[in-house]
Scaffold this motif. Sequence first.
Motif, PDB file in Angstrom:
ATOM      1  N   ASP A 127      -2.388  -1.772   1.688  1.00 46.78           N
ATOM      2  CA  ASP A 127      -1.389  -2.472   0.879  1.00 46.78           C
ATOM      3  C   ASP A 127      -0.140  -2.746   1.697  1.00 46.78           C
ATOM      4  O   ASP A 127       0.453  -3.825   1.599  1.00 46.78           O
ATOM      5  CB  ASP A 127      -1.046  -1.635  -0.353  1.00 46.78           C
ATOM      6  CG  ASP A 127      -0.034  -2.335  -1.254  1.00 46.78           C
ATOM      7  OD1 ASP A 127      -0.409  -3.350  -1.877  1.00 46.78           O
ATOM      8  OD2 ASP A 127       1.136  -1.885  -1.323  1.00 46.78           O
ATOM      9  N   ARG A 128       0.268  -1.787   2.542  1.00 49.91           N
ATOM     10  CA  ARG A 128       1.419  -2.010   3.433  1.00 49.91           C
ATOM     11  C   ARG A 128       1.100  -3.133   4.426  1.00 49.91           C
ATOM     12  O   ARG A 128       1.972  -3.917   4.786  1.00 49.91           O
ATOM     13  CB  ARG A 128       1.753  -0.721   4.198  1.00 49.91           C
ATOM     14  CG  ARG A 128       2.136   0.458   3.340  1.00 49.91           C
ATOM     15  CD  ARG A 128       3.597   0.428   2.897  1.00 49.91           C
ATOM     16  NE  ARG A 128       3.827  -0.484   1.800  1.00 49.91           N
ATOM     17  CZ  ARG A 128       3.527  -0.238   0.542  1.00 49.91           C
ATOM     18  NH1 ARG A 128       2.966   0.894   0.214  1.00 49.91           N
ATOM     19  NH2 ARG A 128       3.768  -1.124  -0.401  1.00 49.91           N
ATOM     20  N   TYR A 129      -0.152  -3.211   4.869  1.00 51.63           N
ATOM     21  CA  TYR A 129      -0.591  -4.288   5.771  1.00 51.63           C
ATOM     22  C   TYR A 129      -0.445  -5.645   5.085  1.00 51.63           C
ATOM     23  O   TYR A 129       0.045  -6.611   5.687  1.00 51.63           O
ATOM     24  CB  TYR A 129      -2.037  -4.033   6.173  1.00 51.63           C
ATOM     25  CG  TYR A 129      -2.770  -5.214   6.778  1.00 51.63           C
ATOM     26  CD1 TYR A 129      -2.706  -5.478   8.138  1.00 51.63           C
ATOM     27  CD2 TYR A 129      -3.544  -6.063   5.971  1.00 51.63           C
ATOM     28  CE1 TYR A 129      -3.389  -6.557   8.690  1.00 51.63           C
ATOM     29  CE2 TYR A 129      -4.229  -7.135   6.516  1.00 51.63           C
ATOM     30  CZ  TYR A 129      -4.138  -7.384   7.878  1.00 51.63           C
ATOM     31  OH  TYR A 129      -4.814  -8.460   8.408  1.00 51.63           O
ATOM     32  N   GLU A 130      -0.885  -5.716   3.826  1.00 48.65           N
ATOM     33  CA  GLU A 130      -0.808  -6.977   3.088  1.00 48.65           C
ATOM     34  C   GLU A 130       0.638  -7.420   2.890  1.00 48.65           C
ATOM     35  O   GLU A 130       0.907  -8.623   2.769  1.00 48.65           O
ATOM     36  CB  GLU A 130      -1.493  -6.832   1.727  1.00 48.65           C
ATOM     37  CG  GLU A 130      -2.973  -6.474   1.789  1.00 48.65           C
ATOM     38  CD  GLU A 130      -3.841  -7.600   2.337  1.00 48.65           C
ATOM     39  OE1 GLU A 130      -3.319  -8.717   2.516  1.00 48.65           O
ATOM     40  OE2 GLU A 130      -5.043  -7.353   2.579  1.00 48.65           O
ATOM     41  N   HIS A 131       1.565  -6.485   2.836  1.00 50.24           N
ATOM     42  CA  HIS A 131       2.977  -6.804   2.612  1.00 50.24           C
ATOM     43  C   HIS A 131       3.823  -6.543   3.862  1.00 50.24           C
ATOM     44  O   HIS A 131       5.019  -6.264   3.760  1.00 50.24           O
ATOM     45  CB  HIS A 131       3.517  -5.986   1.431  1.00 50.24           C
ATOM     46  CG  HIS A 131       2.856  -6.302   0.133  1.00 50.24           C
ATOM     47  ND1 HIS A 131       1.719  -5.638  -0.303  1.00 50.24           N
ATOM     48  CD2 HIS A 131       3.149  -7.211  -0.834  1.00 50.24           C
ATOM     49  CE1 HIS A 131       1.347  -6.130  -1.477  1.00 50.24           C
ATOM     50  NE2 HIS A 131       2.193  -7.080  -1.824  1.00 50.24           N
ATOM     51  N   SER A 132       3.189  -6.595   5.021  1.00 47.64           N
ATOM     52  CA  SER A 132       3.919  -6.332   6.261  1.00 47.64           C
ATOM     53  C   SER A 132       4.929  -7.439   6.546  1.00 47.64           C
ATOM     54  O   SER A 132       4.828  -8.547   6.025  1.00 47.64           O
ATOM     55  CB  SER A 132       2.941  -6.196   7.431  1.00 47.64           C
ATOM     56  OG  SER A 132       2.132  -7.354   7.537  1.00 47.64           O
TER      57      SER A 132
END
Length: 355
Positions: A243-248
């Motif tokens: 999820d952090r990757y998707e919102h990086s």
Amino acid sequence: MEARNCGVRHMNTLSLLLVCVCPLCCRGSWMWLGVTSPGVVEKLGCSNLSLSPRQRELCSRKSILLPGVREGARLGVAECQRQFRHERWNCSTNQKVPVFGHELTSGTKETAFIYAVMAAGLVHAVTRSCSQGNMTECGCDARLRGGGSAAEGWHWGGCSDHIQYGTWFSRKFMDHTLKNMSTSRSSYTLSTMNQHNSEAGRQAINRTMSTDCRCHGVSGSCAVKTCWRTMAPFQRVGTYLKDRYEHSMQVTERSKRKMKWKDQRRLHVDKHQLIFLNKSPNYCLEDRRRGIAGTRGRRCNRTSTGPDSCNLLCCGRGYNTHVVRHVQRCECKFVWCCYVHCRRCESMNDMHTCK
């Protein structure tokens, strides 16, 4: 003398075996430990592993942690592949290139995820080793014991996971390697990015921890509860990091010049957020120079609308349909006495692969 020579030949054989299993791992980083056989790493020992001088020194001083380091690398690699198994970039570890290949230095969102999940895997594995009593210098986290709320009928106790030690070791093992990278302007910026994302991965372990409790009382009345802090299963940590990757957040050219590890406030970047420098390639076509496998031949889902759909995964090139014959045992029954009788069932299924 003969015994000593035999030992040397045995060690050379092991080294040769490692090179055969992972021919280019020595050009990668410590992350290749995650794709080696469990026994090989321990038999070679710290001095014969392809680590940076600082990592080799730390490994030699704390050799009891070597299985934890290998397990941390294995956790990180496996979770990366699980999270991206249906996407164009599937976190492959082709033996023809170092583990993760070009993505280790590309400065993309994928680089950010790799460093975060590997750092988190190292924390998780070392902390678990501490909690299981495998370490002499760490164990359960006893700082919470004795606290709690007497009015509400619970107190801290049990064996809380000691993530502080695991976090310390992960920083010590990984960040020195990052700091020792080339100090050219572009590499230093990449090094700073990798440090930030590694720390975000470590913090993910803390942010996904849960509180577990056990009841005590007459006839299960739960008059008093003993509670402790425990790490989440690593798959949950991986989902959190995905999820952090998707919102990086991409760091712009302007902010690159201001980027300093000791002053993240200039960038307005939250310490739990993943950052990247460069846009990702589309990963559609094979690029051997950069270690990109492409999606040709990958299995896709014709009815899906997600990243594993034939339209997205095949990048609009279309797909081939094959009929696959599947044979399995079915309708099994226990026959007295003493064996199991099963029918042999066959089914024909369509399989779709990218052109």
